[in-house]
Design a protein around this motif. Structure first.
Motif, PDB file in Angstrom:
ATOM      1  N   ASN A   1       0.838  -1.201   0.000  1.00  0.00           N
ATOM      2  CA  ASN A   1       0.000   0.000   0.000  1.00  0.00           C
ATOM      3  C   ASN A   1       0.870   1.247   0.000  1.00  0.00           C
ATOM      4  O   ASN A   1       1.928   1.271   0.633  1.00  0.00           O
ATOM      5  CB  ASN A   1      -0.904   0.040   1.235  1.00  0.00           C
ATOM      6  CG  ASN A   1      -1.878  -1.112   1.268  1.00  0.00           C
ATOM      7  OD1 ASN A   1      -2.280  -1.649   0.245  1.00  0.00           O
ATOM      8  ND2 ASN A   1      -2.251  -1.507   2.463  1.00  0.00           N
TER       9      ASN A   1
ATOM     10  N   LYS B   1      -3.472   3.244   0.004  1.00  0.00           N
ATOM     11  CA  LYS B   1      -4.167   2.597  -1.113  1.00  0.00           C
ATOM     12  C   LYS B   1      -3.321   1.454  -1.667  1.00  0.00           C
ATOM     13  O   LYS B   1      -2.103   1.579  -1.787  1.00  0.00           O
ATOM     14  CB  LYS B   1      -4.443   3.606  -2.225  1.00  0.00           C
ATOM     15  CG  LYS B   1      -5.369   4.710  -1.803  1.00  0.00           C
ATOM     16  CD  LYS B   1      -5.609   5.675  -2.931  1.00  0.00           C
ATOM     17  CE  LYS B   1      -6.518   6.805  -2.436  1.00  0.00           C
ATOM     18  NZ  LYS B   1      -6.764   7.787  -3.488  1.00  0.00           N
ATOM     19  N   PRO B   2      -3.969   0.330  -2.033  1.00  0.00           N
ATOM     20  CA  PRO B   2      -3.208  -0.784  -2.616  1.00  0.00           C
ATOM     21  C   PRO B   2      -2.642  -0.403  -3.977  1.00  0.00           C
ATOM     22  O   PRO B   2      -3.341   0.184  -4.804  1.00  0.00           O
ATOM     23  CB  PRO B   2      -4.241  -1.902  -2.737  1.00  0.00           C
ATOM     24  CG  PRO B   2      -5.572  -1.258  -2.589  1.00  0.00           C
ATOM     25  CD  PRO B   2      -5.384   0.048  -1.908  1.00  0.00           C
TER      26      PRO B   2
END
Length: 62
Positions: free
Chosen positions: A28, A32-33
């Protein structure tokens, strides 16, 4: 699936590579991935499945 920040993955890259042999690891960035690290064996299995899917679709279109 284990999750790490991009900074953690960078700092512990060798450990990430070892863990990826057992299970995928999500990376991440800013919460966010952005990537998943997987073993070569798992990647090759995915590629075989993709090829089979494409081949089965081609057969039905003929």
């Amino acid at each position: 699936m284990d999750m790490l920040t991009a900074n953690e993955a960078k700092t512990h890259f060798g450990e990430v590579l070892l863990k990826a042999q057992q299970a995928p690891i999500q990376i991440n960035k800013n919460g966010k991935p952005v990537a998943v690290v997987i073993s070569v064996d798992e990647y090759n299995s995915i590629e075989v499945l993709k090829l089979r899917l494409l081949q089965s679709r081609a057969v039905y279109r003929v």
